[in-house]
Design a protein around this motif. Structure first.
Motif, mmCIF file in Angstrom:
data_model
loop_
_atom_site.group_PDB
_atom_site.id
_atom_site.type_symbol
_atom_site.label_atom_id
_atom_site.label_comp_id
_atom_site.label_asym_id
_atom_site.label_seq_id
_atom_site.Cartn_x
_atom_site.Cartn_y
_atom_site.Cartn_z
ATOM 1 N N VAL A 121 7.532 6.810 0.563
ATOM 2 C CA VAL A 121 7.840 7.727 1.655
ATOM 3 C C VAL A 121 9.301 7.553 2.049
ATOM 4 O O VAL A 121 9.716 6.455 2.429
ATOM 5 C CB VAL A 121 6.944 7.458 2.888
ATOM 6 C CG1 VAL A 121 7.319 8.411 4.017
ATOM 7 C CG2 VAL A 121 5.481 7.591 2.525
ATOM 8 N N ASP A 164 1.860 -2.544 4.175
ATOM 9 C CA ASP A 164 2.920 -1.696 3.641
ATOM 10 C C ASP A 164 4.211 -2.497 3.525
ATOM 11 O O ASP A 164 4.238 -3.700 3.760
ATOM 12 C CB ASP A 164 3.134 -0.489 4.560
ATOM 13 C CG ASP A 164 1.848 0.291 4.776
ATOM 14 O OD1 ASP A 164 1.110 0.459 3.797
ATOM 15 O OD2 ASP A 164 1.587 0.714 5.922
ATOM 16 N N ARG A 220 9.375 7.859 -6.652
ATOM 17 C CA ARG A 220 8.293 8.839 -6.574
ATOM 18 C C ARG A 220 7.984 9.475 -7.912
ATOM 19 O O ARG A 220 6.990 10.184 -8.070
ATOM 20 C CB ARG A 220 8.650 9.908 -5.548
ATOM 21 C CG ARG A 220 8.742 9.321 -4.156
ATOM 22 C CD ARG A 220 8.328 10.300 -3.121
ATOM 23 N NE ARG A 220 7.127 11.029 -3.502
ATOM 24 C CZ ARG A 220 6.349 11.659 -2.642
ATOM 25 N NH1 ARG A 220 6.648 11.635 -1.369
ATOM 26 N NH2 ARG A 220 5.288 12.322 -3.045
ATOM 27 N N ASN A 252 5.296 6.653 -8.762
ATOM 28 C CA ASN A 252 4.339 6.155 -7.781
ATOM 29 C C ASN A 252 4.247 7.161 -6.643
ATOM 30 O O ASN A 252 5.261 7.717 -6.218
ATOM 31 C CB ASN A 252 4.782 4.795 -7.238
ATOM 32 C CG ASN A 252 4.073 3.651 -7.933
ATOM 33 O OD1 ASN A 252 2.965 3.819 -8.423
ATOM 34 N ND2 ASN A 252 4.719 2.498 -7.965
ATOM 35 N N GLU A 253 3.059 7.343 -6.163
ATOM 36 C CA GLU A 253 2.881 8.370 -5.140
ATOM 37 C C GLU A 253 2.874 7.788 -3.733
ATOM 38 O O GLU A 253 2.714 8.524 -2.765
ATOM 39 C CB GLU A 253 1.584 9.135 -5.397
ATOM 40 C CG GLU A 253 1.670 9.988 -6.652
ATOM 41 C CD GLU A 253 0.311 10.524 -7.061
ATOM 42 O OE1 GLU A 253 -0.652 10.357 -6.284
ATOM 43 O OE2 GLU A 253 0.221 11.083 -8.168
ATOM 44 N N ASN A 254 3.019 6.488 -3.624
ATOM 45 C CA ASN A 254 2.956 5.866 -2.310
ATOM 46 C C ASN A 254 4.341 5.599 -1.714
ATOM 47 O O ASN A 254 4.507 4.733 -0.877
ATOM 48 C CB ASN A 254 2.158 4.565 -2.377
ATOM 49 C CG ASN A 254 2.847 3.538 -3.264
ATOM 50 O OD1 ASN A 254 3.656 3.904 -4.107
ATOM 51 N ND2 ASN A 254 2.524 2.279 -3.066
ATOM 52 N N ARG A 311 0.844 -1.183 0.000
ATOM 53 C CA ARG A 311 0.000 0.000 0.000
ATOM 54 C C ARG A 311 0.888 1.245 0.000
ATOM 55 O O ARG A 311 0.754 2.128 -0.830
ATOM 56 C CB ARG A 311 -0.900 -0.022 1.238
ATOM 57 C CG ARG A 311 -1.972 1.029 1.263
ATOM 58 C CD ARG A 311 -2.696 1.007 2.604
ATOM 59 N NE ARG A 311 -1.752 1.173 3.710
ATOM 60 C CZ ARG A 311 -2.123 1.338 4.979
ATOM 61 N NH1 ARG A 311 -3.400 1.309 5.320
ATOM 62 N NH2 ARG A 311 -1.217 1.502 5.915
ATOM 63 N N GLN A 312 1.826 1.258 0.941
ATOM 64 C CA GLN A 312 2.801 2.333 0.979
ATOM 65 C C GLN A 312 4.199 1.739 1.036
ATOM 66 O O GLN A 312 4.419 0.674 1.616
ATOM 67 C CB GLN A 312 2.571 3.222 2.207
ATOM 68 C CG GLN A 312 1.559 4.335 1.969
ATOM 69 C CD GLN A 312 1.569 5.326 3.118
ATOM 70 O OE1 GLN A 312 1.214 4.976 4.229
ATOM 71 N NE2 GLN A 312 1.976 6.550 2.831
#
Lengths: 300, 300
Positions: free
Chosen positions: A169, A189, A162, A165-167, A140-141
């Motif tokens: 961190v 995650d 990034r 993909n925006e997930n 998910r992340q």
DNA sequence: CCGGATTTGCAACGAATGTTTCAATTATGC
DNA sequence: GCATAATTGAAACATTCGTTGCAAATCCGG
């Protein structure tokens, strides 16, 4: 071509001119190359049914100074390493000191880096990378943590990831917000942790926290028993050997890049479009210098 | 499951309960399995930095009678490996071409990285690196700038450099303070700029600014005519070729590391002492994870 | 058949191997 | 705090290693 191949061909070409006993030895070597790599010279001689001295004489006959050299070539073949690099890498193991001249130092560094990368892309490692990709693609992340000298590798991955993909961190603990950035991490995650000895406390704690939240961990580190690697769902163990004083994180960076490459390849056309969009945005922000084109590798 | 796998897993699972010295040995074995197969026990002990008796004791601890048995397992793994891979490759060819393509991609990446590093340490490049070192060693302050994908390389250098010199400044534009960090730059300083196509505006402007203040520039980039390389006092042109979609910054990182290594070698004993001090400080800050696990109490 | 050259195997060498023993040290439990 | 246990490294052990010297065996042209 490798040294092994040379030796083998020399054995074959000179075979006819050898004495009968040496032929027996040569024949056994040609038929059982692995015995050369793994067993002792005397054991080989016993298996070939010749006295040990015959094998020594055979070495002299084909122009090899010592059995050790001969054996090394066969060992390198087993390792599937480019012989020249492996040989230089082994030299480093023996010499250790006396690398005062700059040229020597740089050549040693190059050899070590190449050997490290060679190991990092060995078949078994490739399997691990593919496994890691599976987990990343399902997550998910995607959290990435790496502190100190390992930060570049973590940053590198996060930056590229990034773009499509925006997930993703990057857990970098800016403004001390180390815990903040891990908030909400859970079983669905994935945490990618990069680190080598000496392991930095923050990284270890981030991994421990993730594990407690039942979040799978992918460890890029220097050992299978590194504190960040225990219980990891995928262990990408890279060698950081370097003749310099500092350990090398080149291989970590390379492996992280390879992960990105795998993800892009897996994502197909859709990912490429996202990257294009991201770059347009960057261009709109005036991030690039005038003459610029896309981030990608296609050179004209 | 092979015997090798069993032994490996036993080492990992029992790792926590082993004595510190045995952990050192076990760790080395886990991280360098080929050494077990190819080198002698004493050589392995030397590499792991433990006395030979520790290795023997480790054998007893994991329930192996003799080193010979242990070594045999690792040798068999080496012999079985090629076969199993060939088998798996065929398997994949039949079922899914996708994964086969992954393996191909990874091999291409490895080959490209190795070639890039080989070029980066070619003789003429080594000369450039030495020149660059001269400038760095003479500089009052050492600025390092790299944005975007080049940031890891810049960070890597700055991090290592600051362990033994206090005049290093990483120009990373935190809090928008890009100009701030370059304040006071002048002819007696040096700016190391890292970047490849597409050149990021910030980096180009930092270089332009430095040049205007008559500060010499060392450029680590992908081309002799890169905007950050014009007028550079030393140009370290590295190849960033990669079969993946993104360019590779592995070589940049490697070259930056090599620069650090040269500086350390040049600095001699004094630099090593400074590094030792810096690491003591880090340890005092509790930055490192406690290594010697005191958790090996419960003997059962 | 012979005499010189080559080939062969044995024995011995120093070095290195894997293992065991034993004090000295360190940690641990009470 | 002390007695006990665990851990550790150095030394010694018998083997085995790769290599070399040398005498016996073999070959071969005359």
């Amino acid at each position: 071509m490798g040294v092994y191949t040379d030796l083998r061909e020399k054995l074959i070409s000179d075979y006819a001119t050898l004495s009968p006993q040496m032929q027996k030895a040569a024949r056994h070597i040609l038929d059982h190359p692995n015995d050369v790599a793994l067993r002792s010279m005397r054991a080989l001689a016993r298996a070939a049914n010749v006295p040990p001295s015959t094998v020594t004489r055979l070495m002299a006959a084909i122009g090899v100074d010592t059995w050790q050299q001969f054996r090394d070539s066969y060992q390198n073949r087993l390792l599937d390493l480019p012989a020249s690099y492996a040989h230089r890498a082994r030299e480093l193991q023996n010499s250790e000191a006396d690398i005062h001249r700059d040229a020597h130092l740089l050549q040693s560094i190059a050899a070590a880096e190449i050997a490290n990368i060679g190991h990092a892309f060995a078949p078994e490692m490739c399997e691990c990378m593919k496994d890691a990709c599976e987990h990343i693609a399902r997550a998910r992340q995607v959290f990435v943590v790496g502190r100190g000298a390992a930060y570049p590798a973590a940053y590198q991955f996060a930056y590229a990831y990034r773009l499509f993909n925006e997930n993703g961190v990057l857990v970098d603990g800016h403004a001390g917000a180390f815990g903040d950035q891990l908030r909400g991490i859970g079983p669905r995650d994935v945490l990618i942790a990069v680190g080598a000895r000496p392991y930095i406390r923050d990284t270890v704690r981030a991994v421990a926290f993730a594990r407690k939240q039942h979040c799978p961990v992918i460890a890029v580190c220097d050992s299978n028993v590194a504190p960040i690697a225990v219980d990891a769902v995928a262990k990408l163990v890279v060698s950081d050997r370097s003749p310099s004083f500092f350990q090398s994180f080149t291989t970590s960076v390379s492996v992280m890049q390879a992960l990105v490459a795998l993800l892009v390849a897996r994502g197909g056309q859709k990912v490429l479009q996202r990257i294009a969009v991201a770059e347009e945005q960057l261009a709109a922000f005036d991030a690039y210098h005038e003459e610029a084109a896309p981030t990608r590798n296609s050179r004209s």
